[in-house]
Write a protein that holds these residues in place. Structure first.
Motif, PDB file in Angstrom:
ATOM      1  N   GLU A  33       0.829  -1.205   0.000  1.00 55.78           N
ATOM      2  CA  GLU A  33       0.000   0.000   0.000  1.00 55.78           C
ATOM      3  C   GLU A  33       0.862   1.254   0.000  1.00 55.78           C
ATOM      4  O   GLU A  33       0.546   2.240  -0.662  1.00 55.78           O
ATOM      5  CB  GLU A  33      -0.918  -0.012   1.224  1.00 55.78           C
ATOM      6  CG  GLU A  33      -1.624   1.305   1.510  1.00 55.78           C
ATOM      7  CD  GLU A  33      -2.451   1.824   0.338  1.00 55.78           C
ATOM      8  OE1 GLU A  33      -2.581   3.057   0.212  1.00 55.78           O
ATOM      9  OE2 GLU A  33      -2.952   1.016  -0.470  1.00 55.78           O
ATOM     10  N   LYS A  55      -7.838   5.033  -5.384  1.00 57.18           N
ATOM     11  CA  LYS A  55      -7.746   3.589  -5.618  1.00 57.18           C
ATOM     12  C   LYS A  55      -9.140   3.010  -5.422  1.00 57.18           C
ATOM     13  O   LYS A  55     -10.010   3.642  -4.830  1.00 57.18           O
ATOM     14  CB  LYS A  55      -6.779   2.939  -4.630  1.00 57.18           C
ATOM     15  CG  LYS A  55      -7.242   3.077  -3.178  1.00 57.18           C
ATOM     16  CD  LYS A  55      -6.295   2.413  -2.209  1.00 57.18           C
ATOM     17  CE  LYS A  55      -6.813   2.563  -0.770  1.00 57.18           C
ATOM     18  NZ  LYS A  55      -5.937   1.909   0.210  1.00 57.18           N
ATOM     19  N   GLY A  56      -9.377   1.803  -5.923  1.00 56.31           N
ATOM     20  CA  GLY A  56     -10.668   1.182  -5.666  1.00 56.31           C
ATOM     21  C   GLY A  56     -11.211   0.396  -6.834  1.00 56.31           C
ATOM     22  O   GLY A  56     -10.475  -0.322  -7.516  1.00 56.31           O
ATOM     23  N   PHE A  57     -12.509   0.579  -7.098  1.00 60.42           N
ATOM     24  CA  PHE A  57     -13.229  -0.285  -8.027  1.00 60.42           C
ATOM     25  C   PHE A  57     -14.046   0.534  -9.020  1.00 60.42           C
ATOM     26  O   PHE A  57     -14.500   1.646  -8.714  1.00 60.42           O
ATOM     27  CB  PHE A  57     -14.190  -1.206  -7.260  1.00 60.42           C
ATOM     28  CG  PHE A  57     -13.517  -2.076  -6.247  1.00 60.42           C
ATOM     29  CD1 PHE A  57     -13.114  -3.359  -6.586  1.00 60.42           C
ATOM     30  CD2 PHE A  57     -13.285  -1.612  -4.954  1.00 60.42           C
ATOM     31  CE1 PHE A  57     -12.486  -4.171  -5.641  1.00 60.42           C
ATOM     32  CE2 PHE A  57     -12.667  -2.417  -4.013  1.00 60.42           C
ATOM     33  CZ  PHE A  57     -12.270  -3.693  -4.347  1.00 60.42           C
ATOM     34  N   THR A  66     -11.702  -5.661 -10.868  1.00 63.53           N
ATOM     35  CA  THR A  66     -10.853  -6.007  -9.739  1.00 63.53           C
ATOM     36  C   THR A  66     -10.387  -4.709  -9.083  1.00 63.53           C
ATOM     37  O   THR A  66     -10.519  -3.624  -9.656  1.00 63.53           O
ATOM     38  CB  THR A  66      -9.629  -6.813 -10.200  1.00 63.53           C
ATOM     39  OG1 THR A  66      -8.937  -6.064 -11.220  1.00 63.53           O
ATOM     40  CG2 THR A  66     -10.050  -8.160 -10.759  1.00 63.53           C
ATOM     41  N   GLN A  67      -9.847  -4.809  -7.868  1.00 64.29           N
ATOM     42  CA  GLN A  67      -9.379  -3.600  -7.198  1.00 64.29           C
ATOM     43  C   GLN A  67      -8.212  -3.000  -7.973  1.00 64.29           C
ATOM     44  O   GLN A  67      -7.270  -3.704  -8.335  1.00 64.29           O
ATOM     45  CB  GLN A  67      -8.940  -3.888  -5.767  1.00 64.29           C
ATOM     46  CG  GLN A  67      -8.517  -2.617  -5.032  1.00 64.29           C
ATOM     47  CD  GLN A  67      -8.349  -2.835  -3.547  1.00 64.29           C
ATOM     48  OE1 GLN A  67      -8.753  -3.861  -3.007  1.00 64.29           O
ATOM     49  NE2 GLN A  67      -7.767  -1.865  -2.872  1.00 64.29           N
ATOM     50  N   GLN A  68      -8.314  -1.696  -8.221  1.00 66.57           N
ATOM     51  CA  GLN A  68      -7.291  -0.988  -8.974  1.00 66.57           C
ATOM     52  C   GLN A  68      -6.405  -0.204  -8.013  1.00 66.57           C
ATOM     53  O   GLN A  68      -6.896   0.557  -7.181  1.00 66.57           O
ATOM     54  CB  GLN A  68      -7.935  -0.037  -9.985  1.00 66.57           C
ATOM     55  CG  GLN A  68      -8.848  -0.733 -10.983  1.00 66.57           C
ATOM     56  CD  GLN A  68      -8.116  -1.770 -11.799  1.00 66.57           C
ATOM     57  OE1 GLN A  68      -7.183  -1.469 -12.541  1.00 66.57           O
ATOM     58  NE2 GLN A  68      -8.539  -3.027 -11.666  1.00 66.57           N
ATOM     59  N   ASP A  69      -5.094  -0.370  -8.149  1.00 72.79           N
ATOM     60  CA  ASP A  69      -4.158   0.283  -7.233  1.00 72.79           C
ATOM     61  C   ASP A  69      -4.197   1.795  -7.367  1.00 72.79           C
ATOM     62  O   ASP A  69      -4.037   2.517  -6.384  1.00 72.79           O
ATOM     63  CB  ASP A  69      -2.745  -0.224  -7.502  1.00 72.79           C
ATOM     64  CG  ASP A  69      -2.635  -1.732  -7.319  1.00 72.79           C
ATOM     65  OD1 ASP A  69      -3.273  -2.253  -6.385  1.00 72.79           O
ATOM     66  OD2 ASP A  69      -1.938  -2.378  -8.127  1.00 72.79           O
ATOM     67  N   LEU A  86     -10.088   5.782  -1.066  1.00 68.12           N
ATOM     68  CA  LEU A  86     -10.897   4.681  -1.579  1.00 68.12           C
ATOM     69  C   LEU A  86     -12.057   5.199  -2.417  1.00 68.12           C
ATOM     70  O   LEU A  86     -12.831   6.049  -1.969  1.00 68.12           O
ATOM     71  CB  LEU A  86     -11.438   3.833  -0.427  1.00 68.12           C
ATOM     72  CG  LEU A  86     -12.311   2.640  -0.829  1.00 68.12           C
ATOM     73  CD1 LEU A  86     -11.524   1.649  -1.683  1.00 68.12           C
ATOM     74  CD2 LEU A  86     -12.895   1.965   0.401  1.00 68.12           C
ATOM     75  N   ILE A  88     -15.277   4.147  -5.320  1.00 65.30           N
ATOM     76  CA  ILE A  88     -16.093   3.255  -6.132  1.00 65.30           C
ATOM     77  C   ILE A  88     -16.710   4.127  -7.210  1.00 65.30           C
ATOM     78  O   ILE A  88     -17.464   5.064  -6.917  1.00 65.30           O
ATOM     79  CB  ILE A  88     -17.178   2.540  -5.311  1.00 65.30           C
ATOM     80  CG1 ILE A  88     -16.522   1.710  -4.203  1.00 65.30           C
ATOM     81  CG2 ILE A  88     -18.012   1.639  -6.213  1.00 65.30           C
ATOM     82  CD1 ILE A  88     -17.507   1.014  -3.283  1.00 65.30           C
ATOM     83  N   THR A 119     -10.377  -4.021 -17.124  1.00 66.61           N
ATOM     84  CA  THR A 119     -10.862  -2.739 -16.598  1.00 66.61           C
ATOM     85  C   THR A 119     -10.939  -1.690 -17.699  1.00 66.61           C
ATOM     86  O   THR A 119     -11.904  -0.915 -17.766  1.00 66.61           O
ATOM     87  CB  THR A 119      -9.943  -2.247 -15.468  1.00 66.61           C
ATOM     88  OG1 THR A 119      -9.912  -3.227 -14.432  1.00 66.61           O
ATOM     89  CG2 THR A 119     -10.436  -0.928 -14.893  1.00 66.61           C
TER      90      THR A 119
END
Length: 242
Positions: A33, A55-57, A66-69, A86, A88, A119
């Motif tokens: 992280e 970061k997030g979705f 998927t979770q994106q850095d 975070l 969304i 993505t």
């Protein structure tokens, strides 16, 4: 301006910061992280304020990414959820994403490229005219040129909605997709990735390619202010078509 020296200083800064958590504790989730946050922080210095960074979705009608850095979004658009970094986001608000790795294997690189293309397709299917950027950034690694280029080609699979723009691995390995040839007649479609050996400059090239892709108007007729004057092409090491 000595852009080469500046690019090397950016690379040195990134790599001097990346192990700061590891110097105190060996807790790999926190270490990962931290590495992501280093890159987000440096990108925020240069990116237009009209583009948010977190970061997030990404949540579409039929599926969730998927979770994106690292996520980029149009700050004039509403977001589904935000708490600190975070996010969304809807595809309509999203303008890009980056996968961040520490020292990936060839298999991990291919898997990351595939996720990133998924993505990209979710986002760009909805935003056909909006500038976007999708890229893979790895702090360390000595990738095989042919394998990495083939991984890009396989992930995108001839579908430009799945486009991955750039890859940076370690201090020197850099890849960029060129819709038009960078050196010859730019009116003709070219559609190839070029790989480069850019000693101590690949991370900086990656950062400023993010800025160029998301804020293209800022680069019109003034590339020499943003990139080293001699360019990358003399350091090209390989290429592959879409």
């Amino acid at each position: 301006m000595d852009n080469e020296a500046y690019y090397r200083s950016v690379t040195a800064e990134i790599h001097s910061l990346k192990d700061r958590i590891r110097n105190f504790v060996q807790h790999w989730p926190s270490d990962g992280e931290w590495k992501e946050s280093v890159l987000r922080s440096i990108l925020r210095r240069h990116i237009s304020r009209s583009i948010g960074v977190g970061k997030g979705f990404v949540v579409g009608k039929d599926r969730v990414s998927t979770q994106q850095d690292i996520l980029f979004y149009d700050s004039s658009k509403p977001v589904l959820y935000q708490e600190g970094d975070l996010l969304i986001l809807t595809p309509e608000a999203t303008v890009g994403a980056i996968e961040v790795k520490t020292n990936p294997t060839a298999v991990e690189i291919r898997a990351a490229l595939s996720r990133l293309s998924d993505t990209a397709e979710l986002v760009t299917h909805n935003l056909r005219r909006t500038p976007t950027f999708f890229g893979l950034f790895a702090y360390e690694g000595d990738p095989a040129i042919e394998s990495t280029l083939a991984g890009l080609q396989a992930a995108v699979n001839k579908n430009e909605w799945r486009m991955i723009n750039c890859v940076s691995i370690g201090h020197s390995f850099f890849v960029r997709f060129w819709p038009h040839h960078p050196s010859v007649d730019q009116r003709k479609l070219y559609k190839r990735w070029h790989s480069y050996d850019l000693p101590e400059m690949a991370p900086a090239y990656f950062i400023f390619n993010v800025v160029e892709h998301l804020c293209p108007d800022a680069f019109i007729d003034i590339d020499d202010l943003w990139f080293p004057k001699q360019g990358k092409e003399p350091r090209k090491t390989g290429d592959i078509g879409l």
